[in-house]
Design a protein around this motif. Structure first.
Motif: not given
Ligand SMILES: Cc1cc2nc3c(=O)[nH]c(=O)nc-3n(C[C@H](O)[C@H](O)[C@H](O)COP(=O)(O)OP(=O)(O)OC[C@H]3O[C@@H](n4cnc5c(N)ncnc54)[C@H](O)[C@@H]3O)c2cc1C
Length: 556
Positions: A68-69, A56, A74, A449, A121, A48-49, A59, A28-29
């Motif tokens: 859980d939000v 999240t 969410y 998040m 990366v 993206e790997q 995977w 999402f970020a």
């Molecule tokens: C099971 C579970 C349930 C969750 N439920 C909630 C919830 O209900 N509410 C909440 O707020 N949060 C929740 N979270 C936290 C969740 O991680 C965040 O809400 C949100 O999805 C994070 O988004 P993001 O893009 O920051 O990170 P991520 O979704 O983790 O995405 C990061 C991506 O970066 C990629 N990446 C990492 N390193 C590299 C690299 N070196 N090169 C290339 N790609 C790379 C990864 O493969 C991944 O796909 C939950 C987490 C888990 C594990």
């Protein structure tokens, strides 16, 4: 449409692709960062790997995985059309639906053309002469970019436990954070689940319903509140949508954790026993994470916290029929909420099933994994399949896997060896033009998040736009500002009960990881205001320079 990548030196034989911004990660970020930067006419490459977007939710495909939000919160708020049109089916959407949503966003905003999948990366090195980053990827390529944004996720580096004999296990081994894409069928099998955090709490009831025998190996019992998940009706969705402006505003500006809820105006000890019990009962019946906001001092005052913890412990004892199992399931070594509180559907009741056994591995740690069994306390528990619900190297794990080299050849891993140091969770001194989304030192994992992601993405995009508009090309956190912020993050954490738990917020689940409280606990609204004030003061605490202008001045 996005700007095309430019070529750094057209006369150079092996020309390097150059982008304004490289974004690492397409969860999402990363997706929203791409969208926002494109809106400012920047050229962006996202790596993206994984094999698709969603992070999240790409995977974590284990049975029972869901947010859980509540889904109506969410979810992205940046597009009014998106939030009005997307129909969440349940109060807490299951993983496949959240992944579908991520894919919908990628298509709707035409993001895919700038996202390179299946590409990790490996390295990012800052070139002090060119004031740009050299980014090396797993396909052997190197590109350059003025800025790098780490959207690598706080919970994306699955933690494999180091247990003797694990490699010798002859059945299938699954990690909840790396679940296969095809459905896993446990029918007729004896399954062992190691770990009892959020992922186990969601998956145990589902696995128990399928497996012949389920053995859950528990080191630390966790507090969990019923989710009370249910189908969302059209009326419920409509009510949310009408109130969205206020819900989203409150979550961003006033809340502590990015969730719209009533703000408690009393402490737990301000009410008598009966009144307090009635309030906890009402929240228990309502379900969900807002249980912790019944009172305003549950995270601050141990005596107040004990009243909530006792209530949940009593509930566990009411649900679980075998008193010994109930006792084992009652958390007793940390204040409620000081470790990520879980929400569940029938987790505790699952231990009433005749095919489910709980094994305490705190008193008797796992000695060894044998080809067909787990040995603990002098006993072998026979299992055909193993589920590792052992969590993540949280917040810093995925960043640490990239070899990030800043000024004077210093690496981020060297700098963070004693624990992560950032200014506002956004940048680390010595690493110019490198941003982190929901990094350590920001509310991140203590919040909804998506609210925190949107705030960081917008702040970073505005900041890069500000620099471009002024001909500035290098931005770096000041060491003093960073030290003060790190001090502040710790100071605020120490006013709460959070550091009392050995949690992954502290890095305590990873042997050898320095233990400091990583997220900023001052609250989402307060933090946003601080970031806005910093920006309004011309990015106070950061140094911005115009290397090209400096060079021109020196030359003349
Ligand atoms: C099971 C579970 C349930 C969750 N439920 C909630 C919830 O209900 N509410 C909440 O707020 N949060 C929740 N979270 C936290 C969740 O991680 C965040 O809400 C949100 O999805 C994070 O988004 P993001 O893009 O920051 O990170 P991520 O979704 O983790 O995405 C990061 C991506 O970066 C990629 N990446 C990492 N390193 C590299 C690299 N070196 N090169 C290339 N790609 C790379 C990864 O493969 C991944 O796909 C939950 C987490 C888990 C594990």
């Amino acid at each position: 449409m996005s700007a095309l990548p430019s070529v750094s030196d057209k006369n150079h034989a092996a020309a390097t692709e150059t982008y304004d911004v490289v974004v690492v990660g397409a969860g999402f970020a990363g997706m929203y960062m791409l969208h926002r930067l494109r809106g400012r006419g920047m050229s962006v490459r996202v790596y993206e790997q994984g094999g698709d977007v969603g992070g999240t939710w790409y995977w974590n495909r284990y049975p029972g995985a869901r947010c859980d939000v509540e889904s109506m919160q969410y979810s992205y708020s940046f597009s009014e059309e998106l939030q009005q049109e997307w129909n969440w089916s349940e109060r807490y959407a299951p993983q496949p639906e959240i992944l579908k949503y991520a894919n919908h966003v990628a298509d709707r905003f035409d993001l895919r053309s700038d996202i390179q999948l299946n590409t990790r990366v490996d390295r990012a090195a800052f070139d002090e002469n060119a004031n740009s980053w050299s980014v090396t990827t797993s396909d052997g390529k190197t590109v350059t970019a003025k800025y790098v944004v780490l959207a690598t996720g706080c919970l994306s580096n699955a933690r494999m436990p180091d247990i003797k004999g694990l490699a010798s296990f002859k059945g299938k081994v699954y990690h909840t954070g790396h679940w296969p894409h095809e459905p896993v069928d446990f029918t007729g099998l004896r399954v062992g689940v190691i770990g009892t955090g959020s992922s186990a709490i969601q998956s145990v009831p589902m696995i128990a319903a399928q497996a012949n025998q389920l053995t859950v190996f528990q080191r630390t019992p966790n507090f969990s509140i019923p989710a009370r998940n249910a189908t969302l009706t059209d009326e419920e969705r409509a009510a949310f949508r009408t109130k969205y402006p206020e819900i989203r505003r409150f979550a961003r500006e006033e809340s502590r954790n990015g969730i719209y809820t009533e703000m408690p105006d009393r402490g737990a000890l301000d009410d008598g026993d009966n009144e307090r019990r009635a309030k906890y009962d009402a929240r228990w019946s309502r379900g969900g994470l807002t249980f912790m906001s019944v009172y305003n001092n549950l995270a601050l005052d141990k005596a107040a916290n004990d009243t909530a913890a006792d209530f949940v412990r009593e509930k566990i004892a009411e649900i679980v029929r075998d008193p010994q199992t109930a006792k084992l399931l009652q958390p007793n070594n940390h204040p409620i909420g000081s470790k990520r509180i879980c929400i569940d559907t029938d987790y505790f009741a699952t231990f009433n099933r005749p095919n489910v056994t709980l094994v305490d591995i705190r008193s008797n740690p796992i000695e060894e994994i044998l080809p067909g069994a787990i040995r603990t306390g002098g006993k072998d528990y026979e299992v055909d399949a193993l589920v590792l619900a052992t969590g993540f190297d949280a917040m810093t794990g995925s960043v640490a896997k990239i070899d990030i080299v800043g000024r004077q050849g210093h690496t981020l891993n060297q700098k963070w060896a004693e624990g992560p140091k950032t200014y506002l969770g956004l940048m680390s001194a010595g690493f110019p033009n490198l941003f982190i989304i929901t990094g350590p030192g920001s509310p991140s994992v203590l919040s909804n998040m998506i609210v925190s992601i949107e705030q960081h993405v917008e702040w970073i995009a505005d900041c890069i736009g500000y620099m471009r508009d002024r001909g500035l090309d290098t931005m770096e956190a000041d060491k003093n500002a960073e030290d003060e912020w790190v001090g502040h993050v710790n100071e605020v954490a120490n006013t709460t009960l959070f550091p009392q738990a050995n949690s992954w917020y502290m890095g305590a689940n990873i042997p050898g990881k320095p233990q400091i409280f990583m997220p900023y606990i001052g609250g989402v609204g307060v933090y946003r205001q601080i970031c806005n004030d910093v920006a309004a003061k011309g990015y106070e605490g950061f140094t911005m320079t115009a290397a090209a202008l400096v060079r021109a001045a020196v030359a003349s």
